[in-house]
Design a protein around this motif. Sequence first.
Motif, PDB file in Angstrom:
ATOM      1  N   GLY A 277       0.827  -1.208   0.000  1.00 33.73           N
ATOM      2  CA  GLY A 277       0.000   0.000   0.000  1.00 33.73           C
ATOM      3  C   GLY A 277       0.857   1.253   0.000  1.00 33.73           C
ATOM      4  N   TRP A 278       1.887   1.247   0.838  1.00 35.17           N
ATOM      5  CA  TRP A 278       2.828   2.373   0.863  1.00 35.17           C
ATOM      6  C   TRP A 278       3.615   2.459  -0.437  1.00 35.17           C
ATOM      7  CZ3 TRP A 278       8.212   1.700   0.707  1.00 35.17           C
ATOM      8  CH2 TRP A 278       8.964   2.873   0.870  1.00 35.17           C
ATOM      9  N   LEU A 279       4.082   1.301  -0.938  1.00 31.24           N
ATOM     10  CA  LEU A 279       4.898   1.299  -2.155  1.00 31.24           C
ATOM     11  C   LEU A 279       4.079   1.712  -3.375  1.00 31.24           C
ATOM     12  CD1 LEU A 279       7.816   0.611  -3.019  1.00 31.24           C
ATOM     13  CD2 LEU A 279       6.988  -1.667  -3.640  1.00 31.24           C
ATOM     14  N   GLY A 280       2.790   1.356  -3.395  1.00 33.43           N
ATOM     15  CA  GLY A 280       1.936   1.738  -4.520  1.00 33.43           C
ATOM     16  C   GLY A 280       1.779   3.245  -4.643  1.00 33.43           C
ATOM     17  N   ASP A 281       1.732   3.928  -3.494  1.00 37.13           N
ATOM     18  CA  ASP A 281       1.652   5.392  -3.533  1.00 37.13           C
ATOM     19  C   ASP A 281       2.959   6.015  -3.996  1.00 37.13           C
ATOM     20  OD1 ASP A 281      -0.970   5.366  -2.653  1.00 37.13           O
ATOM     21  OD2 ASP A 281      -0.399   5.512  -0.537  1.00 37.13           O
ATOM     22  N   LYS A 282       4.073   5.328  -3.763  1.00 41.38           N
ATOM     23  CA  LYS A 282       5.377   5.871  -4.128  1.00 41.38           C
ATOM     24  C   LYS A 282       5.715   5.612  -5.603  1.00 41.38           C
ATOM     25  CE  LYS A 282       6.647   7.415  -0.067  1.00 41.38           C
ATOM     26  NZ  LYS A 282       6.927   8.861   0.185  1.00 41.38           N
ATOM     27  N   LEU A 283       5.506   4.378  -6.065  1.00 45.27           N
ATOM     28  CA  LEU A 283       5.940   3.988  -7.409  1.00 45.27           C
ATOM     29  C   LEU A 283       4.806   3.932  -8.425  1.00 45.27           C
ATOM     30  CD1 LEU A 283       8.435   1.091  -6.513  1.00 45.27           C
ATOM     31  CD2 LEU A 283       8.913   3.529  -6.828  1.00 45.27           C
ATOM     32  N   GLY A 284       3.587   3.960  -7.978  1.00 46.54           N
ATOM     33  CA  GLY A 284       2.463   3.825  -8.896  1.00 46.54           C
ATOM     34  C   GLY A 284       1.816   2.459  -8.751  1.00 46.54           C
ATOM     35  N   ARG A 285       0.480   2.440  -8.775  1.00 49.87           N
ATOM     36  CA  ARG A 285      -0.237   1.200  -8.500  1.00 49.87           C
ATOM     37  C   ARG A 285      -0.065   0.156  -9.597  1.00 49.87           C
ATOM     38  NH1 ARG A 285      -3.183   4.935  -5.621  1.00 49.87           N
ATOM     39  NH2 ARG A 285      -4.169   5.856  -7.452  1.00 49.87           N
ATOM     40  N   LYS A 286       0.014   0.575 -10.847  1.00 46.41           N
ATOM     41  CA  LYS A 286       0.160  -0.393 -11.935  1.00 46.41           C
ATOM     42  C   LYS A 286       1.475  -1.161 -11.822  1.00 46.41           C
ATOM     43  CE  LYS A 286      -2.680   1.727 -15.558  1.00 46.41           C
ATOM     44  NZ  LYS A 286      -2.665   2.293 -16.926  1.00 46.41           N
ATOM     45  N   ARG A 287       2.538  -0.441 -11.579  1.00 50.75           N
ATOM     46  CA  ARG A 287       3.847  -1.088 -11.480  1.00 50.75           C
ATOM     47  C   ARG A 287       3.897  -2.045 -10.291  1.00 50.75           C
ATOM     48  NH1 ARG A 287       8.976   2.805 -11.185  1.00 50.75           N
ATOM     49  NH2 ARG A 287       8.048   3.439 -13.169  1.00 50.75           N
TER      50      ARG A 287
END
Length: 225
Positions: A107-117
């Motif tokens: 959840g944290w990483l999706g906000d940082k790198l983008g949800r698709k990636r």
Amino acid sequence: MNTEILLKKERKDKQTQEMAKENLQVLNALDVAKTQWYHFSAIVIAGMGFFTDAYDLFCISLVTKLLGRIYYTVPGYPKPGTLPPNVSAAVNGVAFCGTLTGQLFFGWLGDKLGRKRVYGMTLLLMVIASLASGLSFGSSPKGVMATLCFFRFWLGFGIGGDYPLSATIMSEYANKKTRGAFIAAVFAMQGFGILTGGIVTMVLKLGIGLGLGPLVTGVESDDSE
């Protein structure tokens, strides 16, 4: 110097505002868009994520019965073997521990790198961990269960990221009129995943010689020592 700093701040503020306007325009376009082919492709992609999540999480409660008969059957004993309570609890629960940590991390990483990636990363992790779980190894039943628990933790870690990202991606792509129906269709795939897990387990139960015990795996039971 102060003037230059102020000018830089103004430029950054303008760029931020322009990006925000562009994002709003994209979201508004998606909200009013007619139902098109990409909507259904998004349902299939996100739905398969929910399907595999449910399959991987809930099939293990049925698979533990097979594991007990294969690895813990005592030769000459009339009753089929079962997993010890502590082993059964570990095998069934370790994936949920991974799911909790995976939700927080991805959840944290999706906000940082983008949800698709990040969504692609979670799917890759789930595939690798699923294959590794099926190939769990060890010189004894306890060793096999230990490696299975290890791989299922990472499987749950990937599921923890896939589960919320699937729903979020679907809600972002759907328009206002059909958003509820599309998200419901995605969540409905959980039921199909659980159903498929039961069917696959029954097929395996019929196909595997459950009475062979150690002969099936080549690993001697701890109870037979």
